[in-house]
Design a protein around this motif. Structure first.
Motif, PDB file in Angstrom:
ATOM      1  N   LYS A 144       0.819  -1.213   0.000  1.00  0.00           N
ATOM      2  CA  LYS A 144       0.000   0.000   0.000  1.00  0.00           C
ATOM      3  C   LYS A 144       0.852   1.262   0.000  1.00  0.00           C
ATOM      4  O   LYS A 144       0.466   2.282  -0.559  1.00  0.00           O
ATOM      5  CB  LYS A 144      -0.913  -0.003   1.231  1.00  0.00           C
ATOM      6  CG  LYS A 144      -1.829  -1.211   1.341  1.00  0.00           C
ATOM      7  CD  LYS A 144      -2.547  -1.228   2.695  1.00  0.00           C
ATOM      8  CE  LYS A 144      -3.254  -2.540   2.940  1.00  0.00           C
ATOM      9  NZ  LYS A 144      -3.860  -2.604   4.288  1.00  0.00           N
ATOM     10  N   TYR A 145       2.018   1.193   0.649  1.00  0.00           N
ATOM     11  CA  TYR A 145       2.888   2.356   0.779  1.00  0.00           C
ATOM     12  C   TYR A 145       4.331   1.938   0.502  1.00  0.00           C
ATOM     13  O   TYR A 145       4.653   0.752   0.499  1.00  0.00           O
ATOM     14  CB  TYR A 145       2.789   2.954   2.191  1.00  0.00           C
ATOM     15  CG  TYR A 145       1.385   3.321   2.599  1.00  0.00           C
ATOM     16  CD1 TYR A 145       0.848   4.551   2.257  1.00  0.00           C
ATOM     17  CD2 TYR A 145       0.583   2.425   3.319  1.00  0.00           C
ATOM     18  CE1 TYR A 145      -0.453   4.896   2.620  1.00  0.00           C
ATOM     19  CE2 TYR A 145      -0.717   2.751   3.683  1.00  0.00           C
ATOM     20  CZ  TYR A 145      -1.231   3.990   3.335  1.00  0.00           C
ATOM     21  OH  TYR A 145      -2.510   4.326   3.681  1.00  0.00           O
ATOM     22  N   ARG A 146       5.188   2.925   0.285  1.00  0.00           N
ATOM     23  CA  ARG A 146       6.606   2.636   0.117  1.00  0.00           C
ATOM     24  C   ARG A 146       7.427   3.743   0.762  1.00  0.00           C
ATOM     25  O   ARG A 146       6.947   4.856   0.973  1.00  0.00           O
ATOM     26  CB  ARG A 146       6.970   2.485  -1.359  1.00  0.00           C
ATOM     27  CG  ARG A 146       6.835   3.742  -2.192  1.00  0.00           C
ATOM     28  CD  ARG A 146       7.202   3.493  -3.647  1.00  0.00           C
ATOM     29  NE  ARG A 146       8.595   3.123  -3.798  1.00  0.00           N
ATOM     30  CZ  ARG A 146       9.154   2.783  -4.963  1.00  0.00           C
ATOM     31  NH1 ARG A 146       8.414   2.721  -6.059  1.00  0.00           N
ATOM     32  NH2 ARG A 146      10.442   2.492  -5.023  1.00  0.00           N
ATOM     33  N   THR A 147       8.667   3.397   1.079  1.00  0.00           N
ATOM     34  CA  THR A 147       9.580   4.367   1.662  1.00  0.00           C
ATOM     35  C   THR A 147      10.919   4.264   0.945  1.00  0.00           C
ATOM     36  O   THR A 147      11.081   3.479   0.003  1.00  0.00           O
ATOM     37  CB  THR A 147       9.747   4.143   3.175  1.00  0.00           C
ATOM     38  OG1 THR A 147      10.505   5.218   3.734  1.00  0.00           O
ATOM     39  CG2 THR A 147      10.429   2.816   3.494  1.00  0.00           C
ATOM     40  N   GLU A 148      11.887   5.066   1.371  1.00  0.00           N
ATOM     41  CA  GLU A 148      13.205   5.003   0.774  1.00  0.00           C
ATOM     42  C   GLU A 148      13.866   3.652   1.079  1.00  0.00           C
ATOM     43  O   GLU A 148      13.379   2.871   1.878  1.00  0.00           O
ATOM     44  CB  GLU A 148      14.083   6.143   1.326  1.00  0.00           C
ATOM     45  CG  GLU A 148      13.625   7.534   0.922  1.00  0.00           C
ATOM     46  CD  GLU A 148      12.553   8.099   1.845  1.00  0.00           C
ATOM     47  OE1 GLU A 148      12.187   9.274   1.666  1.00  0.00           O
ATOM     48  OE2 GLU A 148      12.078   7.367   2.747  1.00  0.00           O
ATOM     49  N   GLY A 149      14.992   3.409   0.424  1.00  0.00           N
ATOM     50  CA  GLY A 149      15.694   2.158   0.624  1.00  0.00           C
ATOM     51  C   GLY A 149      16.263   2.027   2.024  1.00  0.00           C
ATOM     52  O   GLY A 149      16.369   2.999   2.786  1.00  0.00           O
ATOM     53  N   MET A 150      16.675   0.823   2.335  1.00  0.00           N
ATOM     54  CA  MET A 150      17.201   0.514   3.667  1.00  0.00           C
ATOM     55  C   MET A 150      18.358   1.430   4.039  1.00  0.00           C
ATOM     56  O   MET A 150      18.419   1.957   5.154  1.00  0.00           O
ATOM     57  CB  MET A 150      17.636  -0.942   3.681  1.00  0.00           C
ATOM     58  CG  MET A 150      18.348  -1.405   4.926  1.00  0.00           C
ATOM     59  SD  MET A 150      18.841  -3.135   4.749  1.00  0.00           S
ATOM     60  CE  MET A 150      19.870  -3.311   6.198  1.00  0.00           C
ATOM     61  N   TRP A 151      19.308   1.627   3.112  1.00  0.00           N
ATOM     62  CA  TRP A 151      20.493   2.440   3.388  1.00  0.00           C
ATOM     63  C   TRP A 151      20.278   3.912   3.026  1.00  0.00           C
ATOM     64  O   TRP A 151      21.222   4.699   3.024  1.00  0.00           O
ATOM     65  CB  TRP A 151      21.713   1.875   2.676  1.00  0.00           C
ATOM     66  CG  TRP A 151      22.085   0.535   3.237  1.00  0.00           C
ATOM     67  CD1 TRP A 151      21.862  -0.674   2.686  1.00  0.00           C
ATOM     68  CD2 TRP A 151      22.723   0.286   4.497  1.00  0.00           C
ATOM     69  NE1 TRP A 151      22.310  -1.675   3.512  1.00  0.00           N
ATOM     70  CE2 TRP A 151      22.864  -1.121   4.628  1.00  0.00           C
ATOM     71  CE3 TRP A 151      23.204   1.109   5.523  1.00  0.00           C
ATOM     72  CZ2 TRP A 151      23.446  -1.723   5.741  1.00  0.00           C
ATOM     73  CZ3 TRP A 151      23.787   0.511   6.625  1.00  0.00           C
ATOM     74  CH2 TRP A 151      23.911  -0.882   6.733  1.00  0.00           C
TER      75      TRP A 151
END
Length: 263
Positions: free
Chosen positions: A242-249
């Motif tokens: 449903k949502y996304r965020t920046e990458g792990m690093w």
């Protein structure tokens, strides 16, 4: 009914990368999340036998491990599901005959063919062999306690032919870009483990958040209210979350927790 917020974190590819560790921003985010009174659950495909100190030192209140096969909160174990040895004996030799290298994963240990090629495919076995040899043993299908199977696939066509049969007994989490598949007991997933924990704690779905990147996270990210794919997630995960965020690093965990107003 509790009004607390509960946040579920996958480990590999979300909080932790093998040989690189955990982003400082993620550690800080979890510390602040805990200070703000929210509930933190590590929700991983790993069994507890392969959860290492650098992971367990993260702030957390409970663990869903083995991709939902084991659920624990505090000192209480709410589920500890194992595959039957009959099923292991029916399945593993056939997969090996068709070019698969299998590792059995259980709450006390992992088992494999110690003289085979498993160590070429699974880095976690090398870590266990070097640092925790008591958690690694020779595969014994009649007696091993395993909650899931992970296989490295050398003949994809042969494995594809097995999928209809395997799918009747297992939930399959297949990786897009790597020849690996995780096999859990039928009808068990991280999402099902979350359901058990929410019922125990009487927390409504509207207060649930989760972060993940891999195929065994897909049901979890769809089940909770705020299911968030990491920027480094597989395409199938990014397309269904449903949502996304920046990458792990790229400080993805910390930024998302801020945006949700949790820290």
């Amino acid at each position: 009914m509790s009004d607390k917020k509960i946040v579920f974190f996958d480990i590999d590819g979300t909080l932790y990368e093998f040989e690189k560790g955990i982003p400082d921003s993620a550690v800080e985010g979890l510390k602040r999340l805990k200070e703000n009174g929210h509930i933190i659950i590590l929700c991983t495909g790993r069994p507890v036998s392969s959860l290492f100190p650098e992971i367990l030192c993260l702030p957390h209140d409970g663990i869903i491990s083995g991709a939902g096969t084991r659920v624990e909160f505090g000192d209480k174990v709410l589920r500890n599901e194992l595959l039957s040895n009959e099923l292991l004996m029916q399945t593993v030799p056939r997969m090996e005959k068709n070019g698969c290298t299998a590792v059995l994963e259980g709450p006390e240990y992992l088992s494999c063919r110690m003289d085979g090629d498993a160590f070429d495919y699974f880095r976690i076995l090398l870590r266990l062999r070097d640092d925790y040899p008591e958690r690694l043993k020779e595969m014994e299908l009649m007696t091993d306690r395993a909650c899931k199977i992970t296989v490295a696939i050398k003949d994809m066509e042969a494995f594809e032919r097995m999928i209809p049969e395997l799918s009747r007994a297992f939930e399959l989490a297949r990786y897009e870009d790597e020849p690996y598949t995780e096999m859990m007991p039928k009808n068990i997933s991280k999402a099902d483990g979350i359901r058990i924990l929410l019922e125990e704690l009487e927390i409504p779905l509207k207060n649930t958040y989760a972060f993940g990147d891999g195929p065994n996270d897909m049901e979890m990210l769809q089940y909770v209210e705020y299911g968030t794919a990491m920027g480094n997630a597989e395409t199938q995960v990014l397309e269904t979350a449903k949502y996304r965020t920046e990458g792990m690093w790229e400080d993805g965990i910390y930024h998302a927790l801020q945006r949700y107003g949790l820290i």
